[in-house]
Design a protein around this motif. Sequence first.
Motif, short mmCIF file in Angstrom:
data_model
loop_
_atom_site.label_atom_id
_atom_site.label_comp_id
_atom_site.label_asym_id
_atom_site.label_seq_id
_atom_site.Cartn_x
_atom_site.Cartn_y
_atom_site.Cartn_z
N LEU A 11 45.01 -11.89 42.74
CA LEU A 11 46.30 -12.20 42.86
C LEU A 11 46.81 -11.68 44.30
O LEU A 11 47.25 -12.19 45.29
CB LEU A 11 47.37 -12.41 41.74
N ALA A 12 46.81 -10.33 43.97
CA ALA A 12 47.36 -9.28 45.36
C ALA A 12 46.57 -9.66 46.72
O ALA A 12 46.99 -9.86 47.62
CB ALA A 12 47.61 -8.09 45.02
N LEU A 13 45.38 -9.77 46.39
CA LEU A 13 44.36 -9.96 47.56
C LEU A 13 44.62 -11.45 48.37
O LEU A 13 44.38 -11.70 49.38
CB LEU A 13 42.97 -9.78 47.24
N CYS A 14 44.49 -12.39 47.25
CA CYS A 14 44.69 -13.79 47.61
C CYS A 14 46.38 -14.12 48.28
O CYS A 14 46.05 -14.72 49.30
CB CYS A 14 44.59 -14.60 46.32
N THR A 15 47.15 -13.53 47.99
CA THR A 15 48.36 -13.77 48.46
C THR A 15 48.94 -12.70 49.61
O THR A 15 49.88 -13.26 50.29
CB THR A 15 49.64 -13.66 47.29
N ALA A 16 48.11 -11.82 49.61
CA ALA A 16 48.57 -10.68 50.66
C ALA A 16 47.96 -11.06 52.01
O ALA A 16 47.05 -11.80 52.23
CB ALA A 16 47.98 -9.31 50.32
N PRO A 17 48.85 -11.03 53.04
CA PRO A 17 48.61 -11.09 54.50
C PRO A 17 47.15 -10.45 54.67
O PRO A 17 46.53 -9.48 53.99
CB PRO A 17 49.67 -10.79 55.35
N VAL A 18 46.21 -11.12 55.91
CA VAL A 18 44.99 -10.18 56.12
C VAL A 18 45.30 -8.75 56.50
O VAL A 18 44.58 -7.92 56.05
CB VAL A 18 44.54 -10.95 57.35
N SER A 19 46.46 -8.46 56.98
CA SER A 19 46.69 -7.23 57.61
C SER A 19 47.45 -6.29 56.52
O SER A 19 47.54 -5.14 56.60
CB SER A 19 47.55 -7.23 58.84
N ALA A 20 47.51 -6.84 55.36
CA ALA A 20 48.24 -6.01 54.21
C ALA A 20 47.38 -5.32 53.58
O ALA A 20 46.15 -5.25 53.51
CB ALA A 20 48.96 -7.05 53.07
N LYS A 21 48.12 -4.06 53.17
CA LYS A 21 47.28 -3.14 52.67
C LYS A 21 47.72 -2.80 51.30
O LYS A 21 48.90 -3.17 50.47
CB LYS A 21 47.51 -1.65 53.26
N LEU A 22 46.76 -2.27 50.31
CA LEU A 22 46.97 -2.22 48.70
C LEU A 22 46.65 -0.76 48.46
O LEU A 22 45.92 -0.03 48.90
CB LEU A 22 46.05 -2.83 48.10
N TYR A 23 47.73 -0.26 47.75
CA TYR A 23 47.80 1.24 47.45
C TYR A 23 47.48 1.58 45.82
O TYR A 23 47.96 0.62 45.18
CB TYR A 23 48.83 1.94 47.82
N ARG A 24 46.77 2.51 45.55
CA ARG A 24 46.80 2.67 44.09
C ARG A 24 47.26 4.34 43.79
O ARG A 24 46.83 5.16 44.84
CB ARG A 24 45.32 2.72 43.68
N TRP A 25 47.73 4.85 42.97
CA TRP A 25 48.28 5.91 42.42
C TRP A 25 48.57 6.27 41.19
O TRP A 25 48.64 5.37 40.35
CB TRP A 25 49.33 6.30 43.25
N VAL A 26 48.64 7.36 40.75
CA VAL A 26 48.87 7.86 39.26
C VAL A 26 50.21 8.30 39.35
O VAL A 26 50.62 9.31 39.87
CB VAL A 26 47.90 8.64 38.67
N ASP A 27 51.31 7.74 38.26
CA ASP A 27 52.47 8.34 38.75
C ASP A 27 52.84 9.59 37.63
O ASP A 27 51.81 9.89 36.78
CB ASP A 27 53.70 7.25 38.02
N GLU A 28 53.98 10.01 37.47
CA GLU A 28 54.10 11.28 36.83
C GLU A 28 53.85 11.09 35.38
O GLU A 28 53.69 12.01 34.50
CB GLU A 28 55.62 11.80 37.00
N ALA A 29 53.99 9.85 34.65
CA ALA A 29 53.75 9.56 33.24
C ALA A 29 52.36 9.41 33.15
O ALA A 29 51.77 9.18 31.89
CB ALA A 29 54.44 8.22 32.81
N GLY A 30 51.47 9.41 34.11
CA GLY A 30 50.05 9.28 33.93
C GLY A 30 49.57 7.77 34.15
O GLY A 30 48.17 7.52 33.86
N ARG A 31 50.32 7.02 34.43
CA ARG A 31 50.22 5.55 34.56
C ARG A 31 49.43 5.20 35.73
O ARG A 31 50.11 5.60 36.90
CB ARG A 31 51.18 4.45 34.28
N VAL A 32 48.45 4.29 36.03
CA VAL A 32 47.82 4.11 37.14
C VAL A 32 48.78 2.84 37.70
O VAL A 32 48.88 1.72 37.26
CB VAL A 32 46.35 3.49 37.15
N GLN A 33 49.19 3.03 39.12
CA GLN A 33 50.11 1.92 39.74
C GLN A 33 49.38 1.47 40.95
O GLN A 33 48.72 2.15 41.51
CB GLN A 33 51.23 2.77 40.29
N TYR A 34 49.70 0.17 41.12
CA TYR A 34 49.06 -0.74 42.48
C TYR A 34 50.40 -1.23 42.95
O TYR A 34 51.24 -1.68 42.52
CB TYR A 34 48.34 -1.78 41.95
#
Length: 197
Positions: A11-34
């Motif tokens: 969904l993020a890739l389909c709805t995001a503009p061509v130039s949009a970026k997607l980020y991934r990180w692990v928060d302080e609670a250890g959960r993966v966030q996008y």
Amino acid sequence: MLRSFLTFLLLALCTAPVSAKLYRWVDEAGRVQYSDKPPSITPSSGISELNKSGMVKTTPLPVVSKEEQEKKLQEQAQQKEQQRKDRALLESFSRPEEIDIIRDRRISIIQSAMSANTMRLQTATQHKERIEKQMSRLNKKNKPIPADLDTEYGLAKKELQEIKNDNKTKLIEIETVKAKAEEDKKRLVELRSPAPK
């Protein structure tokens, strides 16, 4: 869990503009966030940027702690200072023997000051002994010691101690000059030696 992530990513890739970026990180609670925006506070694990296929595009650089940054800055400052000292050494001396000449000159100046202290020490000792004799005579006659004489005696003792302390300091200075000269000579030889092939 994997299915919901793939759905979100699609969904993020389909709805995001061509130039949009997607980020991934692990928060302080250890959960993966996008997200299409990086977090305001960089997590300790760093932030990954994902490509259009959802694969990691850039590997996150580990976040350097404040202590590590300070240590690195301190090391850089020390390295810079060493380079400055090396330049000064190379510009000032061409042979180790020249360092010996400067060392001996500095030691000679300190020793001259110590000789002057020896004269001062002799004079101050005689002065203190004269006061002690006066005080002894007064004591034998059971007369009180005048305040000005007592003050003078205190000042004489203080002067003697200051001269002795100064001589001790100067002896340490001589050892410091010698150690510094040896260190400089060793470094000069290292700097003047041809680099190994």
